[in-house]
Scaffold this motif. Structure first.
Motif, PDB file in Angstrom:
ATOM      1  N   GLU A  26       0.825  -1.202   0.000  1.00 17.46           N
ATOM      2  CA  GLU A  26       0.000   0.000   0.000  1.00 17.46           C
ATOM      3  C   GLU A  26       0.860   1.254   0.000  1.00 17.46           C
ATOM      4  N   GLY A  27       1.965   1.194   0.758  1.00 17.60           N
ATOM      5  CA  GLY A  27       2.882   2.331   0.755  1.00 17.60           C
ATOM      6  C   GLY A  27       3.441   2.586  -0.632  1.00 17.60           C
ATOM      7  N   THR A  28       3.798   1.502  -1.338  1.00 22.13           N
ATOM      8  CA  THR A  28       4.308   1.642  -2.705  1.00 22.13           C
ATOM      9  C   THR A  28       3.246   2.243  -3.620  1.00 22.13           C
ATOM     10  N   SER A  29       1.991   1.780  -3.447  1.00 25.60           N
ATOM     11  CA  SER A  29       0.892   2.309  -4.256  1.00 25.60           C
ATOM     12  C   SER A  29       0.655   3.784  -3.971  1.00 25.60           C
ATOM     13  N   HIS A  30       0.733   4.142  -2.683  1.00 29.50           N
ATOM     14  CA  HIS A  30       0.525   5.546  -2.322  1.00 29.50           C
ATOM     15  C   HIS A  30       1.629   6.434  -2.886  1.00 29.50           C
ATOM     16  N   ARG A  31       2.863   5.918  -2.854  1.00 25.87           N
ATOM     17  CA  ARG A  31       3.967   6.699  -3.435  1.00 25.87           C
ATOM     18  C   ARG A  31       3.772   6.896  -4.921  1.00 25.87           C
ATOM     19  N   ALA A  32       3.258   5.855  -5.584  1.00 23.65           N
ATOM     20  CA  ALA A  32       2.994   5.971  -7.019  1.00 23.65           C
ATOM     21  C   ALA A  32       1.906   7.014  -7.276  1.00 23.65           C
ATOM     22  N   ASP A  33       0.854   6.996  -6.408  1.00 25.04           N
ATOM     23  CA  ASP A  33      -0.200   8.007  -6.550  1.00 25.04           C
ATOM     24  C   ASP A  33       0.357   9.402  -6.322  1.00 25.04           C
ATOM     25  N   SER A  34       1.214   9.533  -5.303  1.00 21.81           N
ATOM     26  CA  SER A  34       1.797  10.843  -5.008  1.00 21.81           C
ATOM     27  C   SER A  34       2.643  11.336  -6.171  1.00 21.81           C
ATOM     28  N   THR A  35       3.391  10.429  -6.775  1.00 23.83           N
ATOM     29  CA  THR A  35       4.217  10.805  -7.931  1.00 23.83           C
ATOM     30  C   THR A  35       3.337  11.272  -9.083  1.00 23.83           C
ATOM     31  N   GLN A  36       2.241  10.551  -9.313  1.00 22.48           N
ATOM     32  CA  GLN A  36       1.332  10.932 -10.391  1.00 22.48           C
ATOM     33  C   GLN A  36       0.701  12.295 -10.128  1.00 22.48           C
ATOM     34  N   LEU A  37       0.273  12.541  -8.865  1.00 24.66           N
ATOM     35  CA  LEU A  37      -0.337  13.824  -8.529  1.00 24.66           C
ATOM     36  C   LEU A  37       0.665  14.965  -8.670  1.00 24.66           C
ATOM     37  N   THR A  38       1.905  14.708  -8.285  1.00 32.45           N
ATOM     38  CA  THR A  38       2.947  15.730  -8.427  1.00 32.45           C
ATOM     39  C   THR A  38       3.190  16.051  -9.891  1.00 32.45           C
ATOM     40  N   GLU A  39       3.200  15.024 -10.729  1.00 33.34           N
ATOM     41  CA  GLU A  39       3.385  15.248 -12.163  1.00 33.34           C
ATOM     42  C   GLU A  39       2.221  16.042 -12.747  1.00 33.34           C
ATOM     43  N   ARG A  40       1.008  15.735 -12.289  1.00 26.17           N
ATOM     44  CA  ARG A  40      -0.157  16.490 -12.755  1.00 26.17           C
ATOM     45  C   ARG A  40      -0.055  17.953 -12.329  1.00 26.17           C
ATOM     46  N   TYR A  41       0.414  18.186 -11.117  1.00 26.02           N
ATOM     47  CA  TYR A  41       0.577  19.554 -10.625  1.00 26.02           C
ATOM     48  C   TYR A  41       1.581  20.322 -11.492  1.00 26.02           C
ATOM     49  N   THR A  42       2.710  19.675 -11.784  1.00 21.02           N
ATOM     50  CA  THR A  42       3.748  20.321 -12.590  1.00 21.02           C
ATOM     51  C   THR A  42       3.225  20.671 -13.972  1.00 21.02           C
ATOM     52  N   LYS A  43       2.490  19.741 -14.571  1.00 19.03           N
ATOM     53  CA  LYS A  43       1.968  19.976 -15.917  1.00 19.03           C
ATOM     54  C   LYS A  43       0.936  21.099 -15.915  1.00 19.03           C
ATOM     55  N   ALA A  44       0.041  21.108 -14.914  1.00 11.01           N
ATOM     56  CA  ALA A  44      -0.981  22.152 -14.848  1.00 11.01           C
ATOM     57  C   ALA A  44      -0.345  23.524 -14.646  1.00 11.01           C
ATOM     58  N   ALA A  45       0.692  23.587 -13.799  1.00 10.30           N
ATOM     59  CA  ALA A  45       1.380  24.857 -13.571  1.00 10.30           C
ATOM     60  C   ALA A  45       2.052  25.350 -14.842  1.00 10.30           C
ATOM     61  N   GLU A  46       2.636  24.431 -15.606  1.00  7.44           N
ATOM     62  CA  GLU A  46       3.263  24.815 -16.880  1.00  7.44           C
ATOM     63  C   GLU A  46       2.219  25.339 -17.862  1.00  7.44           C
ATOM     64  N   GLN A  47       1.046  24.715 -17.874  1.00 13.54           N
ATOM     65  CA  GLN A  47      -0.010  25.177 -18.768  1.00 13.54           C
ATOM     66  C   GLN A  47      -0.473  26.586 -18.401  1.00 13.54           C
ATOM     67  N   LEU A  48      -0.547  26.870 -17.106  1.00 12.41           N
ATOM     68  CA  LEU A  48      -0.981  28.205 -16.680  1.00 12.41           C
ATOM     69  C   LEU A  48       0.000  29.289 -17.118  1.00 12.41           C
ATOM     70  N   GLY A  49       1.244  28.912 -17.355  1.00 10.79           N
ATOM     71  CA  GLY A  49       2.238  29.883 -17.785  1.00 10.79           C
ATOM     72  C   GLY A  49       2.435  29.939 -19.288  1.00 10.79           C
ATOM     73  N   HIS A  50       1.608  29.255 -20.052  1.00  8.52           N
ATOM     74  CA  HIS A  50       1.754  29.183 -21.503  1.00  8.52           C
ATOM     75  C   HIS A  50       1.347  30.495 -22.170  1.00  8.52           C
ATOM     76  N   ASP A  51       1.890  30.743 -23.356  1.00 12.69           N
ATOM     77  CA  ASP A  51       1.586  31.974 -24.075  1.00 12.69           C
ATOM     78  C   ASP A  51       0.178  31.974 -24.654  1.00 12.69           C
ATOM     79  N   GLN A  52      -0.343  30.803 -25.013  1.00 12.63           N
ATOM     80  CA  GLN A  52      -1.646  30.734 -25.647  1.00 12.63           C
ATOM     81  C   GLN A  52      -2.754  30.636 -24.592  1.00 12.63           C
ATOM     82  N   ALA A  53      -3.792  31.445 -24.775  1.00  8.64           N
ATOM     83  CA  ALA A  53      -4.883  31.492 -23.811  1.00  8.64           C
ATOM     84  C   ALA A  53      -5.596  30.143 -23.691  1.00  8.64           C
ATOM     85  N   ALA A  54      -5.731  29.409 -24.807  1.00 13.07           N
ATOM     86  CA  ALA A  54      -6.424  28.121 -24.766  1.00 13.07           C
ATOM     87  C   ALA A  54      -5.694  27.131 -23.870  1.00 13.07           C
TER      88      ALA A  54
END
Length: 436
Positions: free
Chosen positions: A91-119
């Motif tokens: 379960e700990g391994t699964s939770h770490r995998a979930d945490s890694t996925q959530l962190t990656e989603r956060y990074t991607k969303a933050a990058e999108q918010l800084g994009h030049d295109q409004a869409a």
């Protein structure tokens, strides 16, 4: 210094179960099993021997057989414990995998918010909001990112060099997304009670209507409302602090119509009103505080018309009114307080026209009037206290014409009223004019 006899402390960002160290558990388990086997062997032998008194002696094989059976049961228990430990680790391994996925989603969303295109930025808004719903442990962080976006410099004029096409739609989408998460405090994905920091933001529109502010701190301090329509209509203020202090209202309209105030504090203190309108019409005040103290009014309009005051406080203390207006027309006062203490009136209008006073207090104590108007025209007094004591009237007008009086108090004690001032007393006896 860490205690080796304590479980490993839980580390931030980790999901490993809080287990004892292996080097401590293994020898302990071996010692426990050995001691149990030794005790069981001799205990079983003594027990069987005592029960066989006068009978055929118990054989060693029977003792060994009983001991082995008990040890087998102990082994089964230990195997179950091992399986449980392995499950926790998985379960700990699964939770770490979930945490890694959530962190990656956060990074991607933050990058999108800084994009030049409004869409792409719009996609980032939705991605960050969805992540906040899926990640309760870091929900406040995701909300902070969306609020931080609104705090970034924003040009509203298309002719300005810093103007970005599509930026207004991105910002309105963020506001709408926050509004949607403030509708139901009982929802599992609610953002009610979270801190919302819009300090220094520029608003030329936005819909916060129907929101519930029941806790946390919400800051619009030092913001600029320069145009468009910003709506808080139908919102509920029952706790926490919502601050618009030191803000500038130079255009547009801000609506708090039909809102409910039963607790907490809403502050517009030390703000500047040079244009636009702020409407609280049709609202209900049974508790809490709305403060405009220390503000400056050189234009625009603030309206509390047709509101009900059965408690709470509305303060305009130590403010300066040179133009514009504050209106309470058609309201009902049964409790609470509205105060303009120590304010300066040099041109604005304050109107309580056609209102009903059955309790509570309205105070203009310590104020100075050089021009402008305070009107209680066509009002009904049956219990409230209205006080101008002591104030100085060098000009301007106070009007009670058309009003009726059955009880309550209207007090001008120790006030200075000079000839340039006009006071229409209506049902009240006039006080002498104090010439210079």
């Amino acid at each position: 210094m860490t205690n080796p006899l304590q479980p490993r402390p839980k580390q931030d960002g980790r999901h490993t179960p809080n287990l004892w160290p292996v080097w401590l558990v293994a020898p302990g388990a071996l010692f426990t099993v050995g001691a149990a086997a030794f005790g069981l062997y001799h205990g079983a032998e003594l027990l069987l021997s005592s029960e066989a008194t006068g009978k055929k002696p118990v054989g060693v094989q029977d003792v060994i057989k009983t001991t082995v059976t008990v040890l087998t049961l102990i082994g089964a228990v230990l195997a179950a414990l091992y399986a449980y430990r392995k499950q926790l680790l998985d379960e700990g391994t699964s939770h770490r995998a979930d945490s890694t996925q959530l962190t990656e989603r956060y990074t991607k969303a933050a990058e999108q918010l800084g994009h030049d295109q409004a869409a792409v930025r719009l996609a980032g808004v939705y991605a960050m909001a969805r992540l906040a719903d899926d990640w309760p442990e870091q929900r406040q962080v995701c909300v902070d990112v969306l609020c931080a976006y609104l705090r970034m410099p924003y040009e509203t004029d298309p002719a300005d060099a810093g103007y970005r096409h599509g930026e207004r739609e991105v910002r309105l989408t963020i506001i709408r997304t926050i509004r949607n998460h403030l509708q139901d405090p009982t929802s599992t994905n609610t953002w009610c009670g979270r801190n919302l920091d819009f300090t220094g933001a520029t608003f030329d529109g936005g819909d916060f209507s129907g929101s519930t502010f029941s806790g946390g701190q919400v800051s619009f301090s030092h913001s600029t409302f320069s145009g468009g329509e910003v709506s808080f209509s139908g919102s509920t203020f029952s706790g926490g602090q919502v601050s618009f202090s030191h803000s500038t209202f130079s255009g547009g309209e801000v609506y708090f119509n039909s809102s409910t105030y039963s607790g907490g504090q809403v502050s517009f203190s030390h703000s500047t009103f040079s244009g636009g309108e702020v409407y609280f019409s049709g609202s209900t005040y049974s508790g809490g505080q709305v403060s405009f103290s220390g503000s400056t009014y050189s234009g625009g309009e603030i309206s509390f018309s047709r509101s009900t005051f059965s408690g709470g406080e509305v303060y305009f203390n130590s403010s300066t009114f040179s133009s514009g207006g504050v209106y309470f027309s058609g309201s009902t006062f049964s409790s609470g307080e509205v105060s303009f203490y120590n304010s300066l009136f040099s041109g604005a209008e304050v109107r309580f026209i056609s209102s009903t006073y059955i309790g509570g207090q309205i105070s203009f104590n310590g104020s100075t009037y050089t021009s402008g108007q305070v009107s209680f025209l066509d009002s009904a007094f049956s219990g409230s206290r209205v006080s101008f004591s002591p104030s100085a009237f060098f000009g301007g007008e106070v009007d009670f014409r058309g009003s009726t009086y059955t009880s309550g108090t209207v007090n001008f004690r120790d006030s200075r009223v000079q000839a340039a001032a006009t006071l229409h007393w209506g049902p009240f006896p006039p006080i002498p004019v104090n010439h210079p």
